[in-house]
Design a protein around this motif. Structure first.
Motif, PDB file in Angstrom:
ATOM      1  N   ALA A   1       9.802   6.875  12.275  1.00  0.00           N
ATOM      2  CA  ALA A   1       8.180   6.803  11.832  1.00  0.00           C
ATOM      3  C   ALA A   1       7.414   7.022  13.315  1.00  0.00           C
ATOM      4  N   VAL A   2       8.100   6.773  14.435  1.00  0.00           N
ATOM      5  CA  VAL A   2       7.439   6.675  15.679  1.00  0.00           C
ATOM      6  C   VAL A   2       6.626   7.769  15.823  1.00  0.00           C
ATOM      7  N   GLU A   3       7.150   9.008  15.703  1.00  0.00           N
ATOM      8  CA  GLU A   3       6.508  10.468  16.064  1.00  0.00           C
ATOM      9  C   GLU A   3       5.642  10.480  15.259  1.00  0.00           C
ATOM     10  N   GLY A   4       5.593  10.041  14.124  1.00  0.00           N
ATOM     11  CA  GLY A   4       4.510  10.184  13.342  1.00  0.00           C
ATOM     12  C   GLY A   4       3.198   9.424  13.790  1.00  0.00           C
TER      13      GLY A   4
ATOM     14  N   LEU B   1       0.780  -1.273   0.177  1.00  0.00           N
ATOM     15  CA  LEU B   1       0.082  -0.155   0.017  1.00  0.00           C
ATOM     16  C   LEU B   1       0.751   1.301   0.040  1.00  0.00           C
ATOM     17  N   GLN B   2       1.813   1.326   0.900  1.00  0.00           N
ATOM     18  CA  GLN B   2       2.655   2.580   0.964  1.00  0.00           C
ATOM     19  C   GLN B   2       1.909   3.617   1.461  1.00  0.00           C
ATOM     20  N   ALA B   3       2.657   5.092   1.228  1.00  0.00           N
ATOM     21  CA  ALA B   3       1.639   6.034   1.505  1.00  0.00           C
ATOM     22  C   ALA B   3       0.447   6.368   0.764  1.00  0.00           C
ATOM     23  N   GLY B   4       0.559   6.426  -0.540  1.00  0.00           N
ATOM     24  CA  GLY B   4      -0.730   6.449  -1.309  1.00  0.00           C
ATOM     25  C   GLY B   4      -1.955   5.646  -0.886  1.00  0.00           C
ATOM     26  N   GLY B   5      -1.673   4.252  -0.859  1.00  0.00           N
ATOM     27  CA  GLY B   5      -2.718   3.378  -0.535  1.00  0.00           C
ATOM     28  C   GLY B   5      -3.016   3.905   0.898  1.00  0.00           C
ATOM     29  N   VAL B   6      -2.743   4.044   1.904  1.00  0.00           N
ATOM     30  CA  VAL B   6      -3.035   4.510   3.306  1.00  0.00           C
ATOM     31  C   VAL B   6      -3.864   5.728   3.101  1.00  0.00           C
TER      32      VAL B   6
ATOM     33  N   ALA C   1       4.082   6.846   4.995  1.00  0.00           N
ATOM     34  CA  ALA C   1       2.819   6.241   5.148  1.00  0.00           C
ATOM     35  C   ALA C   1       2.166   6.623   6.307  1.00  0.00           C
ATOM     36  N   VAL C   2       3.118   6.349   7.436  1.00  0.00           N
ATOM     37  CA  VAL C   2       2.498   6.768   8.824  1.00  0.00           C
ATOM     38  C   VAL C   2       1.677   7.937   9.043  1.00  0.00           C
TER      39      VAL C   2
ATOM     40  N   ASN D   1       2.852  -3.719   4.813  1.00  0.00           N
ATOM     41  CA  ASN D   1       2.723  -3.043   3.544  1.00  0.00           C
ATOM     42  C   ASN D   1       3.819  -1.978   3.302  1.00  0.00           C
ATOM     43  N   ASN D   2       4.941  -2.177   3.684  1.00  0.00           N
ATOM     44  CA  ASN D   2       6.137  -1.554   3.651  1.00  0.00           C
ATOM     45  C   ASN D   2       5.763   0.116   3.811  1.00  0.00           C
TER      46      ASN D   2
END
Length: 364
Positions: free
Chosen positions: A186-189, A129-134, A160-161, A154-155
């Protein structure tokens, strides 16, 4: 099921809804409940669908497994003819669309799911999915009963987060993000999950390579004021990560179940876990496979302050026979404990007997 001319072989039944690496679970462990859905007698498995195959389901049960059924279908969900919603009974409550190569442009196809008004569980794991799918998940906002969502494998990564805010129109109770290579950055996201603060009860973050730096940034979860179940297995925290563990304390995060399996905490990390005493509502703690050793068990004396703890997993920690004595100081005051796993610790018959004498209330 009624099919077109060439009926392909059915895919294996019982596909896991976690979408992440298979692993052995400690007995009595329930942390995977948010991201798994057992297949019951009403389950229906959809075959792999080559182009021009028409599948119509009539009177199916509540659980439809379409894992891998679209991976040969050019164009994904939106290219199906007839549309997905026309061959899934509107009454189904669980749909598995894992491993279908839906990709980052799947949003137009997701609108077909809006006909499934009773859908409670949706598995979109292993779909790149990556960012666009999310970001496209906002198109699911009409599924007002949807409460379990699996986005494992989904990498996703840091970009993406940030798009998880697209879930704001949903009332998700259990979200699985395991195996997404999130990393510490990515955690802060994960603060983007504040859009689910009113409903989110369970969050799976296992196998995400968070490391010590990620452990320090877990304060990003502070706005999830209904979160009671958190899975952080196999993230490489180590003793260093526990020394700067940033999980919000006390009422800010009402945790009842915490899974820290496989984080290589070692003896020093066991002592650093004392900060968990602020989470007085903990009823289940999983410390399986953390190389605690006898010294680590001795460093768990703080655990007696968790008066409501009912389930404790200490399997595979190389405790040894000498650790049985340490168990007396660490565990004897846990009067509410009902499940304790100590397998693969070489306690010996005498050590096991001693632990059982210490904890007569433990049934398992």
């Amino acid at each position: 099921a009624r099919q077109g001319p060439a009926a392909p072989a059915a895919s294996p039944a019982g596909q896991s809804l976690t979408g992440g690496p298979q692993r052995a679970e400690a007995k009595g462990h329930s942390m995977d409940a948010p991201s798994t859905l057992p297949r019951g007698p009403d389950s229906v498995a959809i075959p792999s669908l080559p182009a021009a195959t028409v599948v119509v389901l009539e009177g199916v049960g509540s659980d439809v497994d379409c894992s891998r059924c679209l991976h040969k279908q050019a164009g994904g969900l939106q290219a199906l003819e007839p549309p997905l919603g026309s061959w899934c009974a509107p009454s189904i409550t669980a749909l598995n669309l894992s491993r279908n190569k839906l990709g980052s442009g799947m949003a137009p196809g997701l609108t077909m799911l809006l006909e499934l008004k009773h859908l409670k569980s949706l598995d979109l794991s292993q779909n790149y999915l990556q960012a666009g799918g999310v970001a496209g998940l906002s198109s699911l906002s009409g599924l007002t009963l949807l409460e379990q969502l699996n986005l494992g494998g989904n990498n996703l990564g840091p970009a993406a987060v940030l798009q998880l805010s697209s879930l704001g129109g949903l009332r998700i109770r259990f979200l699985n993000l395991e195996g997404n290579k999130l990393g510490a950055d990515a955690v802060e996201g994960l603060d983007s999950l504040a859009c689910l603060a009113a409903t989110l009860e369970g969050l799976g973050l296992s196998y995400n390579r968070l490391g010590p730096a990620g452990a320090a940034r877990l304060g990003a979860l502070s706005r999830l004021t209904r979160l009671t179940r958190l899975d952080l297995t196999y993230n490489g925290f180590g003793a260093e990560g526990m020394g700067q563990f940033g999980l919000p304390e006390g009422p800010a995060l009402p945790l009842a179940e915490l899974n820290l399996e496989g984080n290589n905490l070692q003896e020093g990390g066991a002592a650093q876990l004392a900060r968990l005493t602020a989470h007085t509502g903990l009823t289940s703690l999983n410390l399986t496979n953390n190389a605690l050793g006898a010294g680590g068990l001795a460093n768990l004396t703080w655990i007696s302050s968790l008066e409501g703890l009912r389930v404790l997993h200490l399997r595979g920690n190389s405790i040894g026979t000498e650790g049985a004595a340490a168990a007396e100081a660490a565990l004897a005051r846990l009067t509410s404990l009902r499940v304790l796993t100590l397998g693969d610790n070489a306690l010996g018959e005498l050590g096991e007997r001693r632990v059982r004498e210490l904890l007569p209330g433990v049934g398992d």
